[in-house]
Design a protein around this motif. Structure first.
Motif, PDB file in Angstrom:
ATOM      1  N   ASP A   1      37.992 -16.052 -17.457  1.00 54.57           N
ATOM      2  CA  ASP A   1      37.656 -15.621 -16.249  1.00 54.57           C
ATOM      3  C   ASP A   1      38.910 -14.777 -15.845  1.00 54.57           C
ATOM      4  OD1 ASP A   1      35.337 -16.421 -16.027  1.00 54.57           O
ATOM      5  OD2 ASP A   1      35.884 -18.411 -15.389  1.00 54.57           O
ATOM      6  N   ASP A   2      40.036 -15.481 -15.723  1.00 59.84           N
ATOM      7  CA  ASP A   2      41.535 -14.690 -16.225  1.00 59.84           C
ATOM      8  C   ASP A   2      41.471 -13.537 -16.774  1.00 59.84           C
ATOM      9  OD1 ASP A   2      42.207 -16.857 -17.903  1.00 59.84           O
ATOM     10  OD2 ASP A   2      44.069 -17.175 -16.826  1.00 59.84           O
TER      11      ASP A   2
ATOM     12  N   ASP B   1      47.685 -25.186 -19.233  1.00 57.89           N
ATOM     13  CA  ASP B   1      46.947 -25.233 -17.588  1.00 57.89           C
ATOM     14  C   ASP B   1      46.056 -24.519 -17.294  1.00 57.89           C
ATOM     15  OD1 ASP B   1      47.015 -25.237 -14.975  1.00 57.89           O
ATOM     16  OD2 ASP B   1      48.642 -24.035 -14.514  1.00 57.89           O
ATOM     17  N   ARG B   2      46.197 -23.303 -17.803  1.00 56.27           N
ATOM     18  CA  ARG B   2      44.948 -21.861 -17.947  1.00 56.27           C
ATOM     19  C   ARG B   2      44.164 -22.151 -19.028  1.00 56.27           C
ATOM     20  NH1 ARG B   2      45.736 -19.227 -13.462  1.00 56.27           N
ATOM     21  NH2 ARG B   2      44.177 -17.664 -13.471  1.00 56.27           N
TER      22      ARG B   2
ATOM     23  N   GLN C   1      37.984 -29.726 -18.454  1.00 53.91           N
ATOM     24  CA  GLN C   1      37.259 -28.791 -17.906  1.00 53.91           C
ATOM     25  C   GLN C   1      36.117 -29.256 -17.361  1.00 53.91           C
ATOM     26  OE1 GLN C   1      34.308 -27.978 -19.849  1.00 53.91           O
ATOM     27  NE2 GLN C   1      33.875 -25.933 -18.988  1.00 53.91           N
ATOM     28  N   ALA C   2      35.966 -29.931 -18.044  1.00 58.76           N
ATOM     29  CA  ALA C   2      34.523 -31.370 -17.907  1.00 58.76           C
ATOM     30  C   ALA C   2      34.531 -32.252 -16.390  1.00 58.76           C
ATOM     31  CB  ALA C   2      34.454 -32.677 -18.543  1.00 58.76           C
ATOM     32  N   ALA C   3      35.788 -31.772 -16.375  1.00 59.21           N
ATOM     33  CA  ALA C   3      35.724 -32.573 -14.668  1.00 59.21           C
ATOM     34  C   ALA C   3      34.932 -31.426 -13.735  1.00 59.21           C
ATOM     35  CB  ALA C   3      37.423 -33.733 -14.322  1.00 59.21           C
ATOM     36  N   LEU C   4      36.041 -30.134 -13.862  1.00 57.31           N
ATOM     37  CA  LEU C   4      35.955 -29.275 -13.204  1.00 57.31           C
ATOM     38  C   LEU C   4      34.253 -28.645 -13.385  1.00 57.31           C
ATOM     39  CD1 LEU C   4      39.851 -28.138 -12.924  1.00 57.31           C
ATOM     40  CD2 LEU C   4      38.683 -28.930 -11.509  1.00 57.31           C
TER      41      LEU C   4
ATOM     42  N   LEU D   1      55.854 -20.740 -35.117  1.00 57.23           N
ATOM     43  CA  LEU D   1      54.868 -21.926 -35.437  1.00 57.23           C
ATOM     44  C   LEU D   1      53.793 -21.000 -34.607  1.00 57.23           C
ATOM     45  CD1 LEU D   1      55.411 -24.705 -32.667  1.00 57.23           C
ATOM     46  CD2 LEU D   1      55.378 -24.692 -35.925  1.00 57.23           C
ATOM     47  N   ARG D   2      54.205 -19.175 -34.972  1.00 57.44           N
ATOM     48  CA  ARG D   2      53.053 -18.299 -34.789  1.00 57.44           C
ATOM     49  C   ARG D   2      52.088 -18.872 -33.248  1.00 57.44           C
ATOM     50  NH1 ARG D   2      49.994 -16.735 -39.516  1.00 57.44           N
ATOM     51  NH2 ARG D   2      49.222 -19.005 -39.653  1.00 57.44           N
ATOM     52  N   THR D   3      53.282 -19.176 -32.001  1.00 60.05           N
ATOM     53  CA  THR D   3      52.164 -19.591 -31.178  1.00 60.05           C
ATOM     54  C   THR D   3      53.661 -19.119 -29.458  1.00 60.05           C
ATOM     55  OG1 THR D   3      51.626 -21.789 -31.447  1.00 60.05           O
ATOM     56  CG2 THR D   3      51.774 -21.401 -29.055  1.00 60.05           C
ATOM     57  N   ARG D   4      53.051 -18.106 -29.087  1.00 62.67           N
ATOM     58  CA  ARG D   4      53.403 -17.671 -27.770  1.00 62.67           C
ATOM     59  C   ARG D   4      53.552 -18.301 -26.565  1.00 62.67           C
ATOM     60  NH1 ARG D   4      50.289 -14.578 -30.188  1.00 62.67           N
ATOM     61  NH2 ARG D   4      48.678 -14.261 -28.395  1.00 62.67           N
ATOM     62  N   ILE D   5      54.738 -19.120 -25.362  1.00 66.42           N
ATOM     63  CA  ILE D   5      54.703 -19.436 -24.984  1.00 66.42           C
ATOM     64  C   ILE D   5      54.878 -18.722 -23.520  1.00 66.42           C
ATOM     65  CG2 ILE D   5      55.597 -21.616 -23.850  1.00 66.42           C
ATOM     66  CD1 ILE D   5      56.619 -22.786 -26.451  1.00 66.42           C
ATOM     67  N   HIS D   6      54.109 -19.014 -22.660  1.00 70.11           N
ATOM     68  CA  HIS D   6      54.660 -18.154 -21.477  1.00 70.11           C
ATOM     69  C   HIS D   6      55.824 -18.835 -20.373  1.00 70.11           C
ATOM     70  CE1 HIS D   6      54.118 -16.488 -17.343  1.00 70.11           C
ATOM     71  NE2 HIS D   6      52.894 -16.066 -17.602  1.00 70.11           N
ATOM     72  N   PRO D   7      56.840 -18.332 -20.332  1.00 69.39           N
ATOM     73  CA  PRO D   7      58.164 -18.680 -19.791  1.00 69.39           C
ATOM     74  C   PRO D   7      58.435 -19.511 -18.174  1.00 69.39           C
ATOM     75  CG  PRO D   7      58.075 -16.169 -19.745  1.00 69.39           C
ATOM     76  CD  PRO D   7      56.750 -16.720 -20.355  1.00 69.39           C
ATOM     77  N   GLU D   8      57.211 -18.734 -17.910  1.00 67.48           N
ATOM     78  CA  GLU D   8      57.660 -19.596 -16.346  1.00 67.48           C
ATOM     79  C   GLU D   8      56.422 -20.498 -16.482  1.00 67.48           C
ATOM     80  OE1 GLU D   8      55.339 -17.143 -14.001  1.00 67.48           O
ATOM     81  OE2 GLU D   8      57.192 -15.531 -13.526  1.00 67.48           O
ATOM     82  N   GLU D   9      56.910 -21.988 -15.385  1.00 62.88           N
ATOM     83  CA  GLU D   9      56.423 -23.250 -15.167  1.00 62.88           C
ATOM     84  C   GLU D   9      55.452 -23.402 -14.781  1.00 62.88           C
ATOM     85  OE1 GLU D   9      58.974 -25.793 -13.744  1.00 62.88           O
ATOM     86  OE2 GLU D   9      60.937 -25.654 -14.942  1.00 62.88           O
ATOM     87  N   TRP D  10      54.700 -24.515 -14.759  1.00 65.92           N
ATOM     88  CA  TRP D  10      53.056 -24.705 -13.614  1.00 65.92           C
ATOM     89  C   TRP D  10      53.599 -24.330 -12.587  1.00 65.92           C
ATOM     90  CZ3 TRP D  10      51.867 -29.937 -16.047  1.00 65.92           C
ATOM     91  CH2 TRP D  10      51.217 -29.129 -18.000  1.00 65.92           C
ATOM     92  N   ALA D  11      52.514 -23.333 -11.862  1.00 63.91           N
ATOM     93  CA  ALA D  11      52.865 -22.948  -9.770  1.00 63.91           C
ATOM     94  C   ALA D  11      52.439 -23.717  -9.528  1.00 63.91           C
ATOM     95  CB  ALA D  11      51.980 -21.806 -10.073  1.00 63.91           C
TER      96      ALA D  11
END
Length: 303
Positions: free
Chosen positions: A29-30, A112-113, A148-151, A212-222
């Motif tokens: 969706d995003d 989060d997302r 996800q089940a809650a929302l 780890l081949r994992t790309r992490i977003h640098p920003e904290e949760w909004a």
């Protein structure tokens, strides 16, 4: 499944044939592209249908399980492939890589997302014709399936769009959270302190990307998302299974107990597994078989 305009989910995929079923790219969706794969149910001697040789399975009313891996996992990781193979004894299985993991786009927001990634996978499972769907999440994926089940669950479908305007057409019929945290920002164990360093420090994110081949977003949760403990009471009447090990090095047993205390006892179960460690890497054949049997029994009651 045809492919076409990105605005139409049912057409927002790029199919790729594999020997174990087929693979697609889903659009969330995003706007993030997520790799996903379908593993057909492996019929036993008395199985209801034979393996399909077609590139896409025929529409089916049978059960499907959508697997949500833990942090640094992906659909290609041996642990998730082993888990999918075990659960395919009970149902068709959908695997996918969360954003920032494996061949998926975007960057990980560590729970989060990622809810959008799981929702896209559940909608794909329904588009294949499955009327009954169970979501099974491990560790970070466990927190995602709970929220996800809650929302997006049946209660939310009756109430209308969720607190952030989410569509509510991707409800699960049963939910299993394995080795899930109960609360955010937990640093009570050495593995979780190391994980926080990986997520919050530039050097840690570089280690994650390269090692780890994992790309992490640098920003904290909004905004701080709904916590697992806050999500659990919103899941009923959907059946919920909480699975946790007494040897979990990341989250001690107070986490599942907090989740269990918040759940509806009429629709939820807690399994505290002696000797079990953490998430899909530690889940053995016997435990996965029991989870598969629980799903087959409980999810079909809602059909």
């Amino acid at each position: 499944m045809a492919c076409g305009p990105e605005g139409d989910f049912a057409r927002s995929c790029v199919p790729s044939i594999t020997t174990s079923g087929h693979r697609v790219t889903l659009l969330t969706d995003d706007g993030v592209r997520i790799e996903a794969a379908h593993t057909p149910r492996i019929p036993g001697p008395e199985g209801p249908y034979a393996p399909s040789r077609a590139p896409f399975p025929a529409p089916s009313a049978d059960l499907a399980v959508v697997l949500a891996h833990g942090f640094s996992g992906s659909l290609e990781r041996p642990a998730l492939r082993r888990t999918a193979a075990a659960l395919s004894q009970h149902a068709d299985v959908i695997t996918f890589s969360f954003r920032g993991h494996g061949g998926s786009g975007g960057r990980s927001t560590v729970g989060d997302r990622e809810i959008h990634d799981l929702t896209a996978a559940v909608r794909w499972a329904r588009s294949l014709g499955h009327r009954t769907i169970a979501t099974v999440g491990f560790s970070m994926g466990g927190s995602v399936v709970l929220r996800q089940a809650a929302l997006h669950g049946r209660r939310a479908a009756v109430a209308g769009p969720g607190e952030h305007g989410e569509r509510t057409d991707a409800w699960p019929d049963a939910v299993v959270a394995v080795s899930a945290p109960a609360r955010w920002y937990y640093r009570g164990t050495a593995p979780m302190r190391r994980l926080h360093w990986v997520v919050t420090r530039p050097t840690g994110r570089l280690v994650s990307r390269l090692g780890l081949r994992t790309r992490i977003h640098p920003e904290e949760w909004a905004a701080i998302p709904l916590s697992p403990t806050e999500a659990v009471p919103l899941i009923a009447p959907t059946p919920l299974l909480l699975v946790h090990g007494d040897r979990d090095p990341y989250f001690p047993v107070d986490h599942p107990r907090m989740l269990w205390a918040a759940a509806d006892p009429a629709t939820a179960e807690l399994w505290l597994e002696p000797g079990f460690g953490h998430a899909e890497n530690a889940a053995g054949p016997e435990l996965l078989d029991r989870i598969g049997r629980w799903i087959a029994r409980r999810a079909r009651r809602t059909d």
